[in-house]
Design a protein around this motif. Structure first.
Motif, PDB file in Angstrom:
ATOM      1  N   GLY A 254      26.693  21.870  30.570  1.00 26.54           N
ATOM      2  CA  GLY A 254      26.745  20.569  31.233  1.00 26.54           C
ATOM      3  C   GLY A 254      28.107  19.907  31.181  1.00 26.54           C
ATOM      4  O   GLY A 254      28.262  18.795  31.696  1.00 26.54           O
ATOM      5  N   ASN A 279      25.768  25.251  33.806  1.00 22.71           N
ATOM      6  CA  ASN A 279      25.905  23.992  34.544  1.00 22.71           C
ATOM      7  C   ASN A 279      27.241  23.304  34.267  1.00 22.71           C
ATOM      8  O   ASN A 279      27.329  22.076  34.180  1.00 22.71           O
ATOM      9  CB  ASN A 279      24.757  23.033  34.199  1.00 22.71           C
TER      10      ASN A 279
ATOM     11  N   VAL B  94      20.383  18.996  29.690  1.00 20.63           N
ATOM     12  CA  VAL B  94      20.715  20.353  30.159  1.00 20.63           C
ATOM     13  C   VAL B  94      19.647  21.314  29.612  1.00 20.63           C
ATOM     14  O   VAL B  94      19.916  22.208  28.801  1.00 20.63           O
ATOM     15  CB  VAL B  94      22.135  20.773  29.731  1.00 20.63           C
ATOM     16  N   HIS B 152      18.348  18.435  41.794  1.00 18.00           N
ATOM     17  CA  HIS B 152      19.465  18.737  40.889  1.00 18.00           C
ATOM     18  C   HIS B 152      20.779  18.801  41.674  1.00 18.00           C
ATOM     19  O   HIS B 152      21.801  18.239  41.256  1.00 18.00           O
ATOM     20  CB  HIS B 152      19.194  20.083  40.214  1.00 18.00           C
ATOM     21  N   LYS B 156      23.690  16.276  40.781  1.00 17.19           N
ATOM     22  CA  LYS B 156      24.983  16.760  40.272  1.00 17.19           C
ATOM     23  C   LYS B 156      26.102  16.477  41.281  1.00 17.19           C
ATOM     24  O   LYS B 156      27.258  16.289  40.886  1.00 17.19           O
ATOM     25  CB  LYS B 156      24.925  18.267  39.983  1.00 17.19           C
ATOM     26  N   THR B 283      30.389  21.979  41.107  1.00 16.93           N
ATOM     27  CA  THR B 283      29.407  21.724  40.066  1.00 16.93           C
ATOM     28  C   THR B 283      28.103  22.451  40.386  1.00 16.93           C
ATOM     29  O   THR B 283      28.024  23.220  41.333  1.00 16.93           O
ATOM     30  CB  THR B 283      29.215  20.204  39.854  1.00 16.93           C
ATOM     31  N   GLY B 285      24.321  24.516  38.963  1.00 16.65           N
ATOM     32  CA  GLY B 285      23.842  25.534  38.042  1.00 16.65           C
ATOM     33  C   GLY B 285      22.328  25.604  38.134  1.00 16.65           C
ATOM     34  O   GLY B 285      21.731  25.000  39.032  1.00 16.65           O
ATOM     35  N   THR B 288      18.022  21.718  36.016  1.00 12.14           N
ATOM     36  CA  THR B 288      17.410  21.244  34.772  1.00 12.14           C
ATOM     37  C   THR B 288      16.118  20.509  35.118  1.00 12.14           C
ATOM     38  O   THR B 288      15.946  19.325  34.824  1.00 12.14           O
ATOM     39  CB  THR B 288      18.400  20.341  34.026  1.00 12.14           C
TER      40      THR B 288
END
Lengths: 339, 339
Positions: A254, A279, B94, B152, B156, B283, B285, B288
């Protein structure tokens, strides 16, 4: 600069106003940037030579007819990129992407010179208040690039109280990033660098830990310092791939990698194993110095910060080739140039 | 799945509790994810087979002695990754980096099955209130992955009022990202996709523009829509390199590329010419999801959002091979599976 390692001082015609938005500035303080060392290592031979330098303080000598914010005789800070400070991207604070902007590096007029043509002078140059102590000039000069590049890294990385920060690189930008991270309120600032004279200044600027190891060993050290978690923010102030690899090695899930070292690569790992899986965010770019000068100026004038301490040598313009040599050999951290 | 394209339904022993923090869940709703198509294209032959699936709603059948938040008989949403919801990374939100966490994909127990072993059950599973209308179950199932993956991406990417957004990919994640961007207040949402039945749903979810062109042409179209400026946020919901290339082509200086398509590459352009020069941020991933369920649950229960509209087919578990085929051939957008 005519080729890698070949820096010469030559007489050329004085710059002349080309647009009504231009100004001519007599350079009083310039310097050599870590990024100038990239062409110093790799520039291919060019018969025309390349004018160098992008950091300056100077005195306004002449202004175009559309320039309203500057007066002949003003002392000004000139950031490394010019910008109109009014376009849609400047209003967003992304002054290095100004639609009328450009970079002094490699431009027809650059700052390692006696005189400088400043395009978009109203937007670009920031006046230093009259009567400012000459002793503050080195610190004010860092507002043209190096300190505010460190600031940019901390700002884009979201450094604030409660954040752990690793700064990769103990050059002048890395040390500036330490100072800026401290100003942003970081509790833990880990400086990764191997030159003790530099890391000592880093500690004075606010580094709480110094890691001299590189690569896997360096990553392991940073993880150990952070209880195995990694750091919230990594500032990558080098620009070479091993530094980038260290960055994704030490970033916490993160967390953010904020790059201000000009990347000497185009492709890099960003997939599941490096950034995506945890992330991690990758940010940064050419520092939007112009957007930060007004806020930083009072901090330098009142002595809150002394970013000019990164200058450990001073040479006249006539000796600039020696300045490059000293910085390349790491005999000097950053050399102030007096035209 | 025994190899690319080879999906079989087989009888295996029921899962049994292995740790006091485990629960056994009888799966009532599962589905096939766009990311399941990656092994469907590329999995090498494996004699053991790989258990598939990571999205589920089910009924708690058995709990370990340390499980306190769940009761036998509860209907629960099970996110695609398990997490203890108490570790240092979970507390940061996260959850996909939980120190006791893992991914159902490829795990000994996966969700395209009648029964599922849920590790860290207290942290992982979220109870659906009793008496909830069965008609809401498809939308609730999207909280295990697809809708909250879109959320997400928007979160983000910093999507909010006043931001322009481009969503690359008209699969179920891309459409979910459109819906989530609308929920985040975006004014302009440009959906890049070529399948009219999908982009039509995208428009209903909030897309203001649809761009069917790809590559350079697609980039040019997005730039034209944004007055040449590019978008503040690009959501990359595909995972292949051409989508990434489109992303840095359309992102505005200072903008953000938010990736939620699992990258099918490790190295990618990130240097001066792609990200760095325009201060673009990369950014994203693995979503979460667990950190977002509590906030999204009421939005589904009160009908504010209907993310379950991405399901356009339903099949019994016995026909799951057909579900993969339908999604791979793009005959179906997303297939709901009823074990």
């Amino acid at each position: 600069m005519y080729k890698a390692g070949d820096v010469r001082v030559e007489d050329v015609p004085d710059p002349v106003l080309q647009a009504p938005t231009d100004a001519i500035v007599r350079v009083t303080y310039a310097c050599v940037c870590g990024s100038d060392l990239h062409p110093y290592h790799s520039l291919e031979e060019t018969s025309a030579g390349r004018r160098m330098g992008h950091e300056a303080i100077g005195v306004v000598e002449e202004i175009g007819s559309d320039v309203t914010r500057l007066t002949v005789g003003d002392t000004v800070i000139v950031p490394f990129a010019w910008s109109d400070n009014t376009c849609v991207f400047c209003r967003d604070g992304v002054t290095t992407s100004c639609v009328h902007g450009g970079f002094f590096d490699g431009a027809p007029s650059a700052t390692q010179a006696e005189k400088l043509l400043v395009p978009q002078a109203d937007g670009t140059a920031v006046v230093v208040p009259g009567g400012t102590d000459e002793a503050l000039m080195p610190s004010l000069l860092t507002l043209s690039d190096v300190y505010l590049t460190g600031h940019h890294a901390a700002h884009k990385g979201g450094v604030r109280a409660g954040r752990t920060v690793a700064v990769i690189g103990d050059g002048a930008v890395g040390l500036s990033a330490v100072l800026a991270s401290k100003q942003h309120g970081a509790d833990t600032i880990i400086l990764m660098g191997r030159h003790e004279d530099r890391t000592s200044l880093g500690r004075e600027f606010g580094a709480t830990h110094v890691v001299t190891e590189r690569g896997e060993e360096g990553v392991a050290k940073v993880l150990a310092i952070t209880g195995g978690e990694g750091v919230h923010v990594v500032i990558e102030a080098v620009g070479h791939m091993p530094a980038y690899e260290q960055a994704y090695g030490v970033v916490r899930p993160g967390g953010v990698i904020s790059r201000v070292g000009v990347p000497q690569y185009e492709e890099a790992p960003v997939g599941f194993a490096s950034l995506f899986g945890k992330n991690a965010t990758l940010t940064g770019g050419p520092a939007t110095v112009r957007a930060y000068i007004e806020a930083a100026l009072p901090q330098v004038l009142d002595g809150t910060i002394e970013p000019g301490r990164v200058f450990d040598r001073e040479l006249p313009l006539s000796d600039i080739a020696e300045a490059y040599r000293l910085m390349d050999s790491r005999e000097a951290l950053k050399v102030l140039i007096r035209p």
